[in-house]
Design a protein around this motif. Structure first.
Motif, PDB file in Angstrom:
ATOM      1  N   THR A 117      42.358  55.897   2.334  1.00  9.22           N
ATOM      2  CA  THR A 117      41.806  56.384   3.594  1.00  9.22           C
ATOM      3  C   THR A 117      41.996  55.327   4.673  1.00  9.22           C
ATOM      4  O   THR A 117      42.259  54.155   4.380  1.00  9.22           O
ATOM      5  CB  THR A 117      40.304  56.695   3.452  1.00  9.22           C
ATOM      6  N   ARG A 118      41.830  55.736   5.911  1.00  7.11           N
ATOM      7  CA  ARG A 118      41.930  54.796   7.029  1.00  7.11           C
ATOM      8  C   ARG A 118      40.851  53.711   6.913  1.00  7.11           C
ATOM      9  O   ARG A 118      41.093  52.553   7.210  1.00  7.11           O
ATOM     10  CB  ARG A 118      41.818  55.546   8.351  1.00  7.11           C
ATOM     11  N   PHE A 152      63.887  54.487   4.816  1.00  5.50           N
ATOM     12  CA  PHE A 152      62.813  54.514   3.828  1.00  5.50           C
ATOM     13  C   PHE A 152      61.479  54.924   4.440  1.00  5.50           C
ATOM     14  O   PHE A 152      60.435  54.723   3.837  1.00  5.50           O
ATOM     15  CB  PHE A 152      62.689  53.143   3.155  1.00  5.50           C
ATOM     16  N   ASP A 153      61.508  55.503   5.633  1.00  4.53           N
ATOM     17  CA  ASP A 153      60.283  55.895   6.315  1.00  4.53           C
ATOM     18  C   ASP A 153      59.472  56.918   5.534  1.00  4.53           C
ATOM     19  O   ASP A 153      58.258  56.941   5.607  1.00  4.53           O
ATOM     20  CB  ASP A 153      60.588  56.415   7.713  1.00  4.53           C
ATOM     21  N   ALA A 154      60.140  57.744   4.736  1.00  4.06           N
ATOM     22  CA  ALA A 154      59.437  58.782   3.987  1.00  4.06           C
ATOM     23  C   ALA A 154      58.616  58.219   2.831  1.00  4.06           C
ATOM     24  O   ALA A 154      57.787  58.936   2.253  1.00  4.06           O
ATOM     25  CB  ALA A 154      60.435  59.806   3.455  1.00  4.06           C
ATOM     26  N   LEU A 155      58.810  56.952   2.486  1.00  5.76           N
ATOM     27  CA  LEU A 155      58.027  56.355   1.402  1.00  5.76           C
ATOM     28  C   LEU A 155      56.552  56.228   1.775  1.00  5.76           C
ATOM     29  O   LEU A 155      55.689  56.256   0.906  1.00  5.76           O
ATOM     30  CB  LEU A 155      58.582  54.979   1.032  1.00  5.76           C
ATOM     31  N   VAL A 156      56.266  56.059   3.052  1.00  3.25           N
ATOM     32  CA  VAL A 156      54.879  56.002   3.518  1.00  3.25           C
ATOM     33  C   VAL A 156      54.541  57.404   4.024  1.00  3.25           C
ATOM     34  O   VAL A 156      54.925  57.792   5.117  1.00  3.25           O
ATOM     35  CB  VAL A 156      54.695  54.951   4.638  1.00  3.25           C
ATOM     36  N   SER A 157      53.858  58.161   3.185  1.00  7.06           N
ATOM     37  CA  SER A 157      53.576  59.550   3.535  1.00  7.06           C
ATOM     38  C   SER A 157      52.122  59.730   3.975  1.00  7.06           C
ATOM     39  O   SER A 157      51.235  58.983   3.566  1.00  7.06           O
ATOM     40  CB  SER A 157      53.878  60.480   2.354  1.00  7.06           C
ATOM     41  N   THR A 158      51.930  60.731   4.809  1.00  5.88           N
ATOM     42  CA  THR A 158      50.606  61.061   5.316  1.00  5.88           C
ATOM     43  C   THR A 158      49.979  62.133   4.441  1.00  5.88           C
ATOM     44  O   THR A 158      50.630  63.119   4.108  1.00  5.88           O
ATOM     45  CB  THR A 158      50.701  61.595   6.759  1.00  5.88           C
ATOM     46  N   VAL A 159      48.752  61.936   4.058  1.00  3.70           N
ATOM     47  CA  VAL A 159      47.978  62.964   3.367  1.00  3.70           C
ATOM     48  C   VAL A 159      46.998  63.479   4.408  1.00  3.70           C
ATOM     49  O   VAL A 159      46.029  62.803   4.750  1.00  3.70           O
ATOM     50  CB  VAL A 159      47.257  62.394   2.129  1.00  3.70           C
ATOM     51  N   ARG A 160      47.288  64.656   4.924  1.00 11.07           N
ATOM     52  CA  ARG A 160      46.532  65.194   6.057  1.00 11.07           C
ATOM     53  C   ARG A 160      45.031  65.201   5.807  1.00 11.07           C
ATOM     54  O   ARG A 160      44.569  65.659   4.767  1.00 11.07           O
ATOM     55  CB  ARG A 160      46.995  66.609   6.382  1.00 11.07           C
ATOM     56  N   GLY A 161      44.309  64.676   6.761  1.00 16.49           N
ATOM     57  CA  GLY A 161      42.852  64.660   6.695  1.00 16.49           C
ATOM     58  C   GLY A 161      42.278  63.603   5.781  1.00 16.49           C
ATOM     59  O   GLY A 161      41.067  63.484   5.656  1.00 16.49           O
ATOM     60  N   VAL A 162      43.133  62.826   5.101  1.00 19.34           N
ATOM     61  CA  VAL A 162      42.632  61.832   4.160  1.00 19.34           C
ATOM     62  C   VAL A 162      43.116  60.437   4.538  1.00 19.34           C
ATOM     63  O   VAL A 162      42.328  59.556   4.828  1.00 19.34           O
ATOM     64  CB  VAL A 162      43.062  62.163   2.713  1.00 19.34           C
ATOM     65  N   GLY A 163      44.436  60.208   4.507  1.00 16.02           N
ATOM     66  CA  GLY A 163      44.958  58.875   4.779  1.00 16.02           C
ATOM     67  C   GLY A 163      46.442  58.789   4.499  1.00 16.02           C
ATOM     68  O   GLY A 163      47.206  59.686   4.840  1.00 16.02           O
ATOM     69  N   TYR A 164      46.855  57.713   3.811  1.00 22.45           N
ATOM     70  CA  TYR A 164      48.272  57.441   3.577  1.00 22.45           C
ATOM     71  C   TYR A 164      48.520  57.072   2.118  1.00 22.45           C
ATOM     72  O   TYR A 164      47.638  56.591   1.427  1.00 22.45           O
ATOM     73  CB  TYR A 164      48.750  56.294   4.479  1.00 22.45           C
ATOM     74  N   ARG A 165      49.768  57.304   1.700  1.00 19.63           N
ATOM     75  CA  ARG A 165      50.170  57.020   0.327  1.00 19.63           C
ATOM     76  C   ARG A 165      51.587  56.455   0.342  1.00 19.63           C
ATOM     77  O   ARG A 165      52.408  56.855   1.150  1.00 19.63           O
ATOM     78  CB  ARG A 165      50.155  58.308  -0.479  1.00 19.63           C
ATOM     79  N   PHE A 166      51.859  55.510  -0.564  1.00 24.97           N
ATOM     80  CA  PHE A 166      53.211  54.991  -0.758  1.00 24.97           C
ATOM     81  C   PHE A 166      53.805  55.747  -1.936  1.00 24.97           C
ATOM     82  O   PHE A 166      53.230  55.762  -3.018  1.00 24.97           O
ATOM     83  CB  PHE A 166      53.184  53.487  -1.032  1.00 24.97           C
ATOM     84  N   THR A 167      54.943  56.353  -1.728  1.00 24.09           N
ATOM     85  CA  THR A 167      55.581  57.168  -2.754  1.00 24.09           C
ATOM     86  C   THR A 167      56.339  56.283  -3.733  1.00 24.09           C
ATOM     87  O   THR A 167      57.039  55.362  -3.324  1.00 24.09           O
ATOM     88  CB  THR A 167      56.560  58.168  -2.101  1.00 24.09           C
ATOM     89  N   LYS A 168      56.214  56.584  -5.028  1.00 21.71           N
ATOM     90  CA  LYS A 168      56.952  55.850  -6.050  1.00 21.71           C
ATOM     91  C   LYS A 168      58.437  56.138  -5.885  1.00 21.71           C
ATOM     92  O   LYS A 168      58.831  57.266  -5.623  1.00 21.71           O
ATOM     93  CB  LYS A 168      56.512  56.276  -7.447  1.00 21.71           C
ATOM     94  N   SER A 169      59.260  55.099  -6.062  1.00 23.12           N
ATOM     95  CA  SER A 169      60.702  55.254  -5.928  1.00 23.12           C
ATOM     96  C   SER A 169      61.410  54.205  -6.768  1.00 23.12           C
ATOM     97  O   SER A 169      60.972  53.056  -6.835  1.00 23.12           O
ATOM     98  CB  SER A 169      61.122  55.123  -4.468  1.00 23.12           C
ATOM     99  N   ARG A 170      62.539  54.605  -7.363  1.00 24.82           N
ATOM    100  CA  ARG A 170      63.338  53.650  -8.127  1.00 24.82           C
ATOM    101  C   ARG A 170      64.107  52.713  -7.202  1.00 24.82           C
ATOM    102  O   ARG A 170      64.630  51.704  -7.639  1.00 24.82           O
ATOM    103  CB  ARG A 170      64.321  54.385  -9.036  1.00 24.82           C
ATOM    104  N   ASP A 171      64.198  53.054  -5.933  1.00 26.40           N
ATOM    105  CA  ASP A 171      64.930  52.241  -4.968  1.00 26.40           C
ATOM    106  C   ASP A 171      64.092  51.096  -4.413  1.00 26.40           C
ATOM    107  O   ASP A 171      64.571  50.351  -3.567  1.00 26.40           O
ATOM    108  CB  ASP A 171      65.416  53.105  -3.794  1.00 26.40           C
ATOM    109  N   VAL A 172      62.852  50.963  -4.867  1.00 27.46           N
ATOM    110  CA  VAL A 172      61.941  49.948  -4.322  1.00 27.46           C
ATOM    111  C   VAL A 172      61.591  48.941  -5.404  1.00 27.46           C
ATOM    112  O   VAL A 172      61.250  49.304  -6.523  1.00 27.46           O
ATOM    113  CB  VAL A 172      60.647  50.600  -3.783  1.00 27.46           C
ATOM    114  N   GLU A 173      61.680  47.658  -5.038  1.00 22.66           N
ATOM    115  CA  GLU A 173      61.225  46.590  -5.924  1.00 22.66           C
ATOM    116  C   GLU A 173      60.068  45.887  -5.232  1.00 22.66           C
ATOM    117  O   GLU A 173      60.196  45.442  -4.092  1.00 22.66           O
ATOM    118  CB  GLU A 173      62.341  45.589  -6.203  1.00 22.66           C
ATOM    119  N   TYR A 174      58.943  45.806  -5.918  1.00 23.53           N
ATOM    120  CA  TYR A 174      57.750  45.146  -5.386  1.00 23.53           C
ATOM    121  C   TYR A 174      57.589  43.839  -6.137  1.00 23.53           C
ATOM    122  O   TYR A 174      57.320  43.834  -7.336  1.00 23.53           O
ATOM    123  CB  TYR A 174      56.526  46.042  -5.570  1.00 23.53           C
TER     124      TYR A 174
END
Length: 190
Positions: A117-118, A152-174
């Motif tokens: 959430t925000r 990669f902008d779509a990796l940070v997605s909006t969950v309407r009315g709730v907040g934000y989520r980072f989408t899992k992806s094989r193209d990302v190394e953390y």
């Protein structure tokens, strides 16, 4: 994103036990991101022992893997989030993020798939209570972060009315910090 038209013929089974699948994909010329994604998908197929035939308008199909796919010995992540070095690499090139944009991205990527959430983001990234900043502060920073992440902008997605989520992806190394004790590390508690 521009529409993509695909036509698929049913698989043809050969005596060898392998299936031949023909897929025709028409990609608009003005969408290079989609072409890169398709090329990457073909590369994965080729690395797993599949045979790939690539044809372009007016060019007959070749049964060889394209040179750029064959030349790549190992798949490297396209987006690297290096927390100890405080940098983000897109295809090996560093992008300039502000302190808060980096902290926001690192926090979201640390918990992929989890919705924040925000108020949580204000507490853990800005380290301030929810009432300390205007209501749209998080939204503005997310918008700026997405603009800098480009493809990669779509990796940070909006969950309407709730907040934000980072989408899992094989193209990302953390790359997390090593050698940090649990007491020093901020743990998300909900």
């Amino acid at each position: 994103m521009t529409p993509v038209q695909t036509r698929t013929r049913p698989p043809v089974l050969r005596r060898s036990g392998t299936a031949t699948i023909t897929v025709t994909v028409e990609i608009p010329a003005d969408d290079p991101r989609l072409a890169r994604r398709l090329t990457a998908a073909l590369g994965v197929l080729a690395q797993q022992g599949g045979r790939v035939a690539v044809a372009s308008e007016g060019v007959p199909a070749s049964l060889d893997v394209p040179a750029e796919i064959a030349a790549a010995p190992a798949r490297r992540p396209a987006l690297v989030i290096d927390v100890p070095g405080r940098e983000v690499l897109v295809h090996g090139e560093a992008i300039g993020l502000t302190r808060l944009e980096f902290s926001l991205l690192a926090f979201l990527a640390r918990y992929p798939g989890m919705v924040h959430t925000r108020a949580e983001l204000l507490q853990y990234v800005w380290e301030t209570p929810d009432t300390g900043l205007p209501g749209r502060t998080v939204d503005v920073h997310v918008r700026r972060l997405r603009a800098k992440l480009a493809e990669f902008d779509a990796l940070v997605s909006t969950v309407r009315g709730v907040g934000y989520r980072f989408t899992k992806s094989r193209d990302v190394e953390y790359r997390a910090a090593t050698g940090i004790s649990p007491a020093e590390d901020r743990v998300l508690s909900i």
